[in-house]
Design a protein around this motif. Sequence first.
Motif, short mmCIF file in Angstrom:
data_model
loop_
_atom_site.label_atom_id
_atom_site.label_comp_id
_atom_site.label_asym_id
_atom_site.label_seq_id
_atom_site.Cartn_x
_atom_site.Cartn_y
_atom_site.Cartn_z
N VAL A 1 0.83 -1.21 0.00
CA VAL A 1 0.00 0.00 0.00
C VAL A 1 0.86 1.26 0.00
O VAL A 1 1.96 1.28 0.55
N LEU A 2 0.32 2.28 -0.65
CA LEU A 2 0.98 3.59 -0.67
C LEU A 2 0.12 4.57 0.10
O LEU A 2 -1.07 4.72 -0.16
N MET A 3 0.74 5.22 1.07
CA MET A 3 0.08 6.28 1.83
C MET A 3 0.64 7.61 1.38
O MET A 3 1.85 7.80 1.41
N VAL A 4 -0.23 8.52 0.99
CA VAL A 4 0.27 9.85 0.62
C VAL A 4 -0.17 10.84 1.69
O VAL A 4 -1.36 11.07 1.88
N GLY A 5 0.79 11.37 2.40
CA GLY A 5 0.49 12.28 3.51
C GLY A 5 0.72 11.62 4.85
O GLY A 5 0.20 10.53 5.11
N ALA A 6 1.55 12.25 5.67
CA ALA A 6 1.83 11.71 7.01
C ALA A 6 1.53 12.78 8.04
O ALA A 6 2.29 13.01 8.97
N CYS B 1 -0.83 10.06 10.31
CA CYS B 1 -0.31 9.42 11.53
C CYS B 1 -1.28 8.36 12.02
O CYS B 1 -0.89 7.23 12.37
N GLU B 2 -2.56 8.72 12.05
CA GLU B 2 -3.57 7.75 12.49
C GLU B 2 -3.61 6.56 11.54
O GLU B 2 -3.72 5.41 11.95
N LEU B 3 -3.52 6.86 10.27
CA LEU B 3 -3.64 5.81 9.26
C LEU B 3 -2.48 4.83 9.35
O LEU B 3 -2.67 3.61 9.31
N LEU B 4 -1.28 5.35 9.47
CA LEU B 4 -0.11 4.47 9.52
C LEU B 4 -0.20 3.55 10.73
O LEU B 4 0.05 2.34 10.65
N LYS B 5 -0.57 4.12 11.86
CA LYS B 5 -0.73 3.32 13.07
C LYS B 5 -1.77 2.22 12.87
O LYS B 5 -1.55 1.06 13.19
N THR B 6 -2.93 2.61 12.33
CA THR B 6 -4.00 1.63 12.15
C THR B 6 -3.61 0.55 11.14
O THR B 6 -3.92 -0.62 11.31
N LEU B 7 -2.90 0.96 10.11
CA LEU B 7 -2.45 -0.02 9.12
C LEU B 7 -1.55 -1.08 9.75
O LEU B 7 -1.77 -2.28 9.57
N VAL B 8 -0.54 -0.64 10.47
CA VAL B 8 0.40 -1.64 11.00
C VAL B 8 -0.27 -2.50 12.06
O VAL B 8 0.00 -3.71 12.17
N LEU B 9 -1.17 -1.91 12.85
CA LEU B 9 -1.84 -2.71 13.88
C LEU B 9 -2.88 -3.64 13.28
O LEU B 9 -3.31 -4.60 13.90
N GLU C 1 9.77 10.26 7.61
CA GLU C 1 10.79 9.41 8.23
C GLU C 1 10.51 9.17 9.71
O GLU C 1 10.68 8.06 10.22
N VAL C 2 10.06 10.22 10.40
CA VAL C 2 9.77 10.05 11.82
C VAL C 2 8.55 9.14 12.01
O VAL C 2 8.53 8.29 12.91
N ALA C 3 7.57 9.30 11.14
CA ALA C 3 6.37 8.45 11.23
C ALA C 3 6.76 6.99 11.02
O ALA C 3 6.27 6.09 11.72
N ARG C 4 7.66 6.76 10.09
CA ARG C 4 8.11 5.39 9.84
C ARG C 4 8.75 4.79 11.09
O ARG C 4 8.43 3.67 11.51
#
Length: 769
Positions: A54-59, A64-72, A108-111
């Motif tokens: 998946v590609l996320m555009v915008g952090a 931030c919420e999306l990245l967290k929810t994706l990995v969890l 980078e920090v979000a990652r």
Amino acid sequence: MHVPSQVYRGDRHVAIAGLRASPQHLFQGKWVTGKCMAAMDPRVQLQKAQDAKVLMVGAGGIGCELLKTLVLTGFRHIELIDMDTIEISNLNRQFLFRQRHVGKPKAEVAREAALKLRPDAKIVAHHANVKDPKFNLDFFGKFSVVMNGLDNLEARRHVNRMCLAANVPLVESGTTGYLGQVTVHIKGKSECYECKAKAMPKSYPTCTITNTPSKPVHCIVWAKELPFAKLFGERGVANDLDIRVMAEGGGAGEDARSEGHETEEKYSYEWCKESETSRAFARRIFDRIFGFNVMKTLEMDDLWKNRRRPTPLYVKDVWAGAGEDDECRGDPDDTAEPDVEICGAERGAKRQRVDESGASVNHTERDSMAAGPWERGLSAAASLGLMDLQKVWSLKENTRVFLESLRLFVEKRPEEIGCLTFDKDDTLAVEFVTAAANLRAFSFGISMQSLFDAKGVAGNIVHAIATTNAIIAGLIVLESLKVLNDQTDACREVFCLEHPAKKKLIMSAELEMPNVNCYVCSKKPLTLEADAQHTTLGCVINKIVRKRLCVDSPMVFAGDRILYEVGDDLEESEVKMYEQNLKKRLCDFDPPISNGSALTVEDLQQDFKCNIFIKHREDFDEEREPDRLVLIGSGFASAETVAKKEVSESKVIGENGQHNVKPSEVSQATKASSETAPTRVGAEDSNCGDAQTCSGGVVVIEEDDDEVMEATTESMLGKRKREEGETERPPSPKAEEEVVEVLLSDTAARKASSMPGKGSEADPEIIDV
Ligand SMILES: [Zn+2]
């Protein structure tokens, strides 16, 4: 039909609680109607998520919420793109970031933060602009789904086109205050992001802004576009708001409409370093803007026949008549005095004050900590001890802030003068604009605003709400899971409402089919009304092709002739020829581009191509059509829409700069889809794309840094006429069934807003040439 709430447990946990989301909840078939999803083995679904790229555009806030929810949720292969760096104002809700990260790239920090939640995830961070050519079709083509958490229209349009060209599903999102939505765009199966009209920046009649303001917003727009731009922006640039020629030796912009031809030095906004102190300069500018210019306006007798006459303001009069609470009696009126601060930054900074909690606050420390509202350090209000940002300053305080902020710019930030543009995060700029707007408001008998409120209006801000972002991020993941499981029939547009209708905080609707008149996905031609005798090709390219169509690297053809292109590999002679073409009027080309001619616009990177037919027109409404260009077609206003009246600002921006549009109002405001976007003046398109509407209706949105950009839109679920003769589609019963019951079930007292889908309007008419 009400669905048992447990069926939606997954939704609720993912959407509301966010962090509590778990694969078990998601994959027990409980997040969508059983008919669509229950048949699939939860383990298969989990596997699909784990395998998906998946590609996320915008952090930012949503990102931030999306990245967290994706990995969890179990996603393992994620790439994210964000060009921003972290600012202090992000930290209240972009929870993957900490104060120590300020200034570092968000991606980078979000990652790094997400890897702590899920160390085995493969996350690739790109600190870059999504429009960068390296993110080409091959890049997009490798993903199973693209998820947008963006904050501007141009980038959203770009990603939409890339996804269409690469045939990758796009899950688009946005929030503004309590409102939000998620939409799903699958090539050929549902409408693309650009199938529906998007709100354009709001435009105010120039004469209202320059001469006859009647609302606070008029004064704020004026302060940004005239005094701020004139004093600190690029020199010599003609401004639509120029009342008179500001020329000195012809150096400044000539305005053909100007009547006066004064070129006296005293009109100059330049600081005369040799003969003038910064303090005297600030006073001269004050008297010029609020005194002399208002006097000039008063000479236009016709204007004031049915209006209250404004009061000219001079510094001397303000001090003479000001209140008794002035701490700065240091004779600010004495121009012969040495150039000491009126209420100097140093003096003010050293002064201790006791704040409401009783703690002693040292301004110098506060500034150096770069904390709170003074994160950029330099602050006129702080140095003057005006610490309550929600308090409306008095006339005298506004005068002091104006003079002090101007002085600070001249003395402390001289290198920036001549190249500044207004930035809502620039404390001194916001203070200057607030004070200038309030002084003008005072002159014209309009209520003044607190800095907090003025900043909200000046920056087109709707304050972001972290919970909305969490809900929307959860919904993005849910819709993405449906896409990944090939359950596109189950995909929905989902809306988060501010005022729950029928006790539903979240509503969904079936996806709509692609708009057969869409200029992007259906390649339907557009029509451009323009005066071919006067309009230059450059004007068409800048104002229409780049700004309205958001084409970054345009190639423009007339038939098989290339009129314009950009690129690093052009010959020098070609560059010259294209530059000359930009200056040519449409009628100057051979053969001339005139009524009925077609221009073709292409962007190779976006794999975008569209035809624009020229319709010659000579008469334009100077107020409503200041560009003298009207773009007509799906996604853009019809001539009729352009002519519609403004919607009052109160509908758009509430008392605290919040979005006050209720669903029922949104329905009613369907016609006003282009009327409630950010402010701009005349032809100055300063905010193009800073706001937008969502496809599907509601609102939209921009998840910005610490705030969200204002936007508005069509009716919620307002269905559009797909083709002439087609009747409006009634709200789908299925859509109602799918409404997710969330919280608030005991708030029966809440008025049920009208169900979306009613009172919707047809699209702007498409005119075929
Ligand atoms: Zn489309």
